[in-house]
Design a protein around this motif. Sequence first.
Motif, PDB file in Angstrom:
ATOM      1  N   ASN A  71       3.604  -1.888  23.340  1.00  0.00           N
ATOM      2  CA  ASN A  71       3.984  -3.265  23.034  1.00  0.00           C
ATOM      3  C   ASN A  71       4.811  -3.865  24.167  1.00  0.00           C
ATOM      4  OD1 ASN A  71       4.624  -5.686  21.864  1.00  0.00           O
ATOM      5  ND2 ASN A  71       5.592  -4.823  20.035  1.00  0.00           N
ATOM      6  N   PRO A  72       4.178  -4.154  25.322  1.00  0.00           N
ATOM      7  CA  PRO A  72       4.940  -4.708  26.443  1.00  0.00           C
ATOM      8  C   PRO A  72       5.448  -6.119  26.213  1.00  0.00           C
ATOM      9  CG  PRO A  72       2.588  -4.733  26.919  1.00  0.00           C
ATOM     10  CD  PRO A  72       2.750  -3.976  25.641  1.00  0.00           C
ATOM     11  N   THR A  73       4.921  -6.824  25.219  1.00  0.00           N
ATOM     12  CA  THR A  73       5.421  -8.169  24.938  1.00  0.00           C
ATOM     13  C   THR A  73       6.846  -8.104  24.377  1.00  0.00           C
ATOM     14  OG1 THR A  73       3.179  -8.960  24.486  1.00  0.00           O
ATOM     15  CG2 THR A  73       5.006 -10.293  23.660  1.00  0.00           C
ATOM     16  N   THR A  74       7.059  -7.218  23.421  1.00  0.00           N
ATOM     17  CA  THR A  74       8.396  -7.053  22.850  1.00  0.00           C
ATOM     18  C   THR A  74       9.296  -6.231  23.754  1.00  0.00           C
ATOM     19  OG1 THR A  74       7.460  -7.171  20.619  1.00  0.00           O
ATOM     20  CG2 THR A  74       9.672  -6.233  20.832  1.00  0.00           C
ATOM     21  N   PHE A  75       8.678  -5.274  24.470  1.00  0.00           N
ATOM     22  CA  PHE A  75       9.438  -4.360  25.319  1.00  0.00           C
ATOM     23  C   PHE A  75       8.948  -4.452  26.770  1.00  0.00           C
ATOM     24  CE2 PHE A  75       9.588  -2.558  21.042  1.00  0.00           C
ATOM     25  CZ  PHE A  75      10.952  -2.381  20.874  1.00  0.00           C
ATOM     26  N   PRO A  76       9.286  -5.557  27.453  1.00  0.00           N
ATOM     27  CA  PRO A  76       8.838  -5.729  28.840  1.00  0.00           C
ATOM     28  C   PRO A  76       9.585  -4.807  29.797  1.00  0.00           C
ATOM     29  CG  PRO A  76      10.305  -7.516  28.221  1.00  0.00           C
ATOM     30  CD  PRO A  76      10.089  -6.700  26.983  1.00  0.00           C
ATOM     31  N   ARG A  77       8.988  -4.595  30.968  1.00  0.00           N
ATOM     32  CA  ARG A  77       9.575  -3.694  31.973  1.00  0.00           C
ATOM     33  C   ARG A  77      10.513  -4.395  32.944  1.00  0.00           C
ATOM     34  NH1 ARG A  77       7.048   1.371  32.420  1.00  0.00           N
ATOM     35  NH2 ARG A  77       5.992   1.795  30.455  1.00  0.00           N
ATOM     36  N   ASP A  78      10.450  -5.692  33.024  1.00  0.00           N
ATOM     37  CA  ASP A  78      11.250  -6.451  33.995  1.00  0.00           C
ATOM     38  C   ASP A  78      12.710  -6.486  33.537  1.00  0.00           C
ATOM     39  OD1 ASP A  78      12.483  -8.377  35.616  1.00  0.00           O
ATOM     40  OD2 ASP A  78      10.661  -9.584  35.769  1.00  0.00           O
ATOM     41  N   SER A 105       6.550  -4.504  36.169  1.00  0.00           N
ATOM     42  CA  SER A 105       6.010  -5.850  35.994  1.00  0.00           C
ATOM     43  C   SER A 105       5.176  -5.885  34.721  1.00  0.00           C
ATOM     44  CB  SER A 105       5.141  -6.257  37.192  1.00  0.00           C
ATOM     45  OG  SER A 105       5.878  -6.196  38.393  1.00  0.00           O
ATOM     46  N   ASP A 106       4.883  -7.080  34.265  1.00  0.00           N
ATOM     47  CA  ASP A 106       4.107  -7.261  33.041  1.00  0.00           C
ATOM     48  C   ASP A 106       3.036  -8.322  33.272  1.00  0.00           C
ATOM     49  OD1 ASP A 106       5.848  -5.580  31.138  1.00  0.00           O
ATOM     50  OD2 ASP A 106       7.314  -6.988  31.969  1.00  0.00           O
ATOM     51  N   GLY A 107       2.076  -8.365  32.365  1.00  0.00           N
ATOM     52  CA  GLY A 107       1.073  -9.415  32.389  1.00  0.00           C
ATOM     53  C   GLY A 107       0.217  -9.406  33.642  1.00  0.00           C
ATOM     54  N   ASP A 108      -0.038 -10.608  34.167  1.00  0.00           N
ATOM     55  CA  ASP A 108      -0.914 -10.753  35.331  1.00  0.00           C
ATOM     56  C   ASP A 108      -0.338 -10.078  36.571  1.00  0.00           C
ATOM     57  OD1 ASP A 108      -2.652 -12.197  33.768  1.00  0.00           O
ATOM     58  OD2 ASP A 108      -1.970 -14.167  34.479  1.00  0.00           O
ATOM     59  N   ALA A 109       0.977 -10.149  36.736  1.00  0.00           N
ATOM     60  CA  ALA A 109       1.592  -9.503  37.905  1.00  0.00           C
ATOM     61  C   ALA A 109       1.363  -8.007  37.866  1.00  0.00           C
ATOM     62  CB  ALA A 109       3.085  -9.818  37.945  1.00  0.00           C
ATOM     63  N   HIS A 110       1.516  -7.421  36.695  1.00  0.00           N
ATOM     64  CA  HIS A 110       1.270  -5.981  36.540  1.00  0.00           C
ATOM     65  C   HIS A 110      -0.184  -5.647  36.847  1.00  0.00           C
ATOM     66  CE1 HIS A 110      -0.388  -2.865  33.776  1.00  0.00           C
ATOM     67  NE2 HIS A 110       0.522  -2.136  34.378  1.00  0.00           N
ATOM     68  N   THR A 300      13.887  -9.002  25.672  1.00  0.00           N
ATOM     69  CA  THR A 300      14.483 -10.272  26.103  1.00  0.00           C
ATOM     70  C   THR A 300      15.258 -10.963  24.990  1.00  0.00           C
ATOM     71  OG1 THR A 300      12.402 -11.401  25.602  1.00  0.00           O
ATOM     72  CG2 THR A 300      12.735 -10.639  27.861  1.00  0.00           C
ATOM     73  N   GLU A 301      15.185 -10.423  23.762  1.00  0.00           N
ATOM     74  CA  GLU A 301      15.967 -10.927  22.645  1.00  0.00           C
ATOM     75  C   GLU A 301      16.269  -9.763  21.707  1.00  0.00           C
ATOM     76  OE1 GLU A 301      13.492 -13.927  20.994  1.00  0.00           O
ATOM     77  OE2 GLU A 301      12.139 -12.510  20.027  1.00  0.00           O
ATOM     78  N   ASP A 302      17.224  -9.956  20.808  1.00  0.00           N
ATOM     79  CA  ASP A 302      17.538  -8.892  19.859  1.00  0.00           C
ATOM     80  C   ASP A 302      16.287  -8.517  19.073  1.00  0.00           C
ATOM     81  OD1 ASP A 302      20.078  -9.151  20.780  1.00  0.00           O
ATOM     82  OD2 ASP A 302      20.945  -9.938  18.924  1.00  0.00           O
ATOM     83  N   VAL A 303      16.039  -7.210  18.925  1.00  0.00           N
ATOM     84  CA  VAL A 303      14.829  -6.721  18.272  1.00  0.00           C
ATOM     85  C   VAL A 303      15.207  -5.772  17.147  1.00  0.00           C
ATOM     86  CG1 VAL A 303      12.715  -5.373  18.560  1.00  0.00           C
ATOM     87  CG2 VAL A 303      13.470  -6.913  20.376  1.00  0.00           C
ATOM     88  N   SER A 304      14.688  -6.040  15.937  1.00  0.00           N
ATOM     89  CA  SER A 304      14.844  -5.101  14.833  1.00  0.00           C
ATOM     90  C   SER A 304      13.787  -4.025  14.991  1.00  0.00           C
ATOM     91  CB  SER A 304      14.673  -5.813  13.478  1.00  0.00           C
ATOM     92  OG  SER A 304      15.667  -6.788  13.293  1.00  0.00           O
ATOM     93  N   PHE A 305      14.253  -2.782  15.135  1.00  0.00           N
ATOM     94  CA  PHE A 305      13.320  -1.709  15.449  1.00  0.00           C
ATOM     95  C   PHE A 305      13.815  -0.401  14.853  1.00  0.00           C
ATOM     96  CE2 PHE A 305      11.840   1.724  18.287  1.00  0.00           C
ATOM     97  CZ  PHE A 305      10.474   1.523  18.218  1.00  0.00           C
ATOM     98  N   ALA A 306      12.979   0.234  14.054  1.00  0.00           N
ATOM     99  CA  ALA A 306      13.262   1.561  13.491  1.00  0.00           C
ATOM    100  C   ALA A 306      14.634   1.632  12.822  1.00  0.00           C
ATOM    101  CB  ALA A 306      13.153   2.623  14.583  1.00  0.00           C
ATOM    102  N   GLY A 346      -0.673   3.157  26.855  1.00  0.00           N
ATOM    103  CA  GLY A 346      -0.627   1.707  26.969  1.00  0.00           C
ATOM    104  C   GLY A 346      -0.891   1.230  28.380  1.00  0.00           C
ATOM    105  N   PRO A 347      -0.572  -0.036  28.670  1.00  0.00           N
ATOM    106  CA  PRO A 347      -0.926  -0.620  29.962  1.00  0.00           C
ATOM    107  C   PRO A 347      -0.231   0.024  31.153  1.00  0.00           C
ATOM    108  CG  PRO A 347       0.498  -2.113  28.715  1.00  0.00           C
ATOM    109  CD  PRO A 347       0.087  -1.020  27.777  1.00  0.00           C
TER     110      PRO A 347
END
Length: 450
Positions: A71-78, A105-110, A300-306, A346-347
């Motif tokens: 899930n790179p959208t919620t957990f990006p590498r940048d 990097s994420d998305g198109d840059a990745h 990039t924002e607070d995430v409720s996880f596990a 994943g990606p």
Amino acid sequence: MTSYPADVPARSGCPVSGGRVPLYGPEFTADPAGIYERLRRNGPTAPVELAPGVNATLVVGYDAALEVLRNPTTFPRDGRRWQRNTPADCPTLPVMGYRPTCLMSDGDAHARLRRAITDSAAKVDPNMVRARVEATAEMLIAGFAADGEVNLLAKYALALPLWVFNYLHGCPPELGERLMTGMSRIVDVVDPEKSNEDLTAALRELVALKRREPGPDITSWMMAHPARLTDEEMLHQLFIILGAVTQHETNLIANALRLLLSDDRFGGDLAGGSLQVEDALDEVLWTDPPMANLSVTFPTEDVSFAGVVLPADQPVVISYAAANTDPTFGAEHRAGNRAHLTWGVGPHACPVQGTARLIASIAIEKLLDGLPDMELAVPAEELQWRPGPFFRSLTALPVRFTPLTTRGGTAVSVPSWAKLTPRALPSQPVEQAPPRKGWKNAITRWWRGQ
């Protein structure tokens, strides 16, 4: 819902005072598996300290790690937003700080950066890789076969992948040694800013050399790729490739050799035991992976996880070592089982994992065939591990064996490299992208998080 602020303990009952468990120091280095087991008692994530003052959330559960990696959208590498609020002398910054690479990097840059690596690596003939590894192994073994003892970590497990890297990337051996030294010091968090400067200088020289003298090698092909990588981007892609070679590959070979030489399940005559080698690699990739804790992400924002709230712009680190041994996953039968997470999923999964395993397998088989009576020179429990949170790596792997020169008086010969010149690589037209002015200053910019 529990929260994980950057500087406040998130769960009660954590194994150290203050809630954060240090992934450094004698206790962790001596028994990381014990630390991971204690962390998992509190759930699939845990608050840790990667180095003094460097806080992170460690993902120790198998299913939780899968969810983050996929899930790179919620957990990006940048991680540039985290980096802007991080001191420039942060000891883990050379490993965790943003670089314009496919891993960070994420998305198109990745996708663009990853294609440049995968397309270039795909031009290398696997049969040529096998021949190169075999010849390199024979050369290295011949160099110490008459001694009767050797530190396999330095003289073989590290030297062999470096020789192969130098060849595939058109890198002179003396420059390759500087690259290896700089990368090792960075991973061990030894004088990180100075180590990073030394490594960067060596990478600059390699990039400049291949701009002037392109050849049939991966570095030149990456430069000629339609992605048209700048010199800055080239430098950083080479950084992650070198890290995989000098850390992941070296540790995989060394850790598997340690297992083969110390575990009764692999006892007896190891020479020619290709099945035993493959089983040992599977075991290491599951239980003692060379990359223990990495794949850092930054929500990039607070995430409720596990069951917890992960704070924005704070590192979330995947513990491959802990996730692979998660008892809720129940992977007791590891031989032939490739469901471990060591190569990532994943990606951002390792794009050349097949080649990496092939190199390790051939390297180990050649060594066992060449020195069939090899044994550890010290008890296995006396072997020392390097400090640091990221990689599981020995400081040395001393072995002894009957010197080859005494076996029937047979002389040891170094194989000829004439048949394995760079001409063995497939020839490709090289059209260079123009260098970008002022790229050297980019090193300072990414170090400061700009």
